[in-house]
Scaffold this active site. Sequence first.
Site, mmCIF file in Angstrom:
data_model
loop_
_atom_site.group_PDB
_atom_site.id
_atom_site.type_symbol
_atom_site.label_atom_id
_atom_site.label_comp_id
_atom_site.label_asym_id
_atom_site.label_seq_id
_atom_site.Cartn_x
_atom_site.Cartn_y
_atom_site.Cartn_z
ATOM 1 N N SER A 67 -24.997 96.098 6.337
ATOM 2 C CA SER A 67 -24.205 95.783 5.408
ATOM 3 C C SER A 67 -24.414 94.316 5.184
ATOM 4 O O SER A 67 -23.915 93.912 3.991
ATOM 5 C CB SER A 67 -22.935 96.164 5.599
ATOM 6 O OG SER A 67 -22.628 97.603 5.702
ATOM 7 N N LYS A 70 -25.734 93.993 1.392
ATOM 8 C CA LYS A 70 -24.960 94.025 0.260
ATOM 9 C C LYS A 70 -24.967 92.633 -0.557
ATOM 10 O O LYS A 70 -24.753 92.726 -1.803
ATOM 11 C CB LYS A 70 -23.387 94.592 0.643
ATOM 12 C CG LYS A 70 -23.264 95.821 1.041
ATOM 13 C CD LYS A 70 -21.779 96.042 1.362
ATOM 14 C CE LYS A 70 -21.568 97.645 1.791
ATOM 15 N NZ LYS A 70 -22.385 98.120 2.962
ATOM 16 N N SER A 116 -16.868 96.900 2.474
ATOM 17 C CA SER A 116 -18.073 97.330 2.912
ATOM 18 C C SER A 116 -18.537 98.658 2.735
ATOM 19 O O SER A 116 -18.893 99.732 3.659
ATOM 20 C CB SER A 116 -18.303 97.093 4.738
ATOM 21 O OG SER A 116 -19.769 96.784 4.883
#
Length: 265
Positions: A67, A70, A116
């Site tokens: 993540s 991102k 997230s």
Amino acid sequence: MTKNLLAALLLLVILPARAAEWQAVPAISALFASAQLDGTFVVYDPDAQRLRGHNQVRAETRFVPASTFKIANSLIGLSVGAVSSVDEVIPYTGDAEPFIRAWARDMGLRDAIALSNVPIYQALARRIALPRMQETLQQLHYGNADTGTVVDRFWLDGPLAISAVEQTRFLARLARQQLPLPHNVQMAVREILLLERGDDWRLYGKTGWQNAPGAGVGWWVGWVEQGDRVQAFALNIDITTPADADQRIALGKASLQQLGLLPLP
């Protein structure tokens, strides 16, 4: 001597001189030993061209970004117009009972990065599509820049991989708005990454957990601003139990405190 050959010789002279120096920090290694965690922590000072931290070999080893991607996904999505702003709402199309229940609603990137939210960012990646994703990752020099063939899984399962050192170099450029992307896009993503602030400092960051909620590699990456000074950091650890994941930010903050980049509690 041709101009091309002369330029190549100059690069051979210049590039080694500009390579960042590595400085091991025993106090940070002691924090990892006390926590009984295998991993690395590195801070990059772009002005001094210096890397400081624990476990240089691992810091230069590439892992799936999970993540932490991102950050790049947000930058690319905004720069190609897949979303118009960090507040444009993206419909939720994931599982009815996701890993984190708060994911299961429509939201923009501002909320999605704070939570997230994997399904929202998978939807964003599908809007971007593989060709634009691959091209922009190469422009950003993001790890191996390999998206493979599955547009909404390559940062979770691979083949995309990036090292902690590469994370810090990427984030230092974002912190200074030096990426080859529109200035307003970089500013918007910086804004949604802000975690904490004090009188003379700001902390930006994003976690990641490859193979969550199972065993895998956990990340915490970001940067600290002290006035005009930027210090980018990246931590990754082997996660064997969920309790290990809980230590990512605590261990990262303690490491930053050892370097005088965050105030002591």
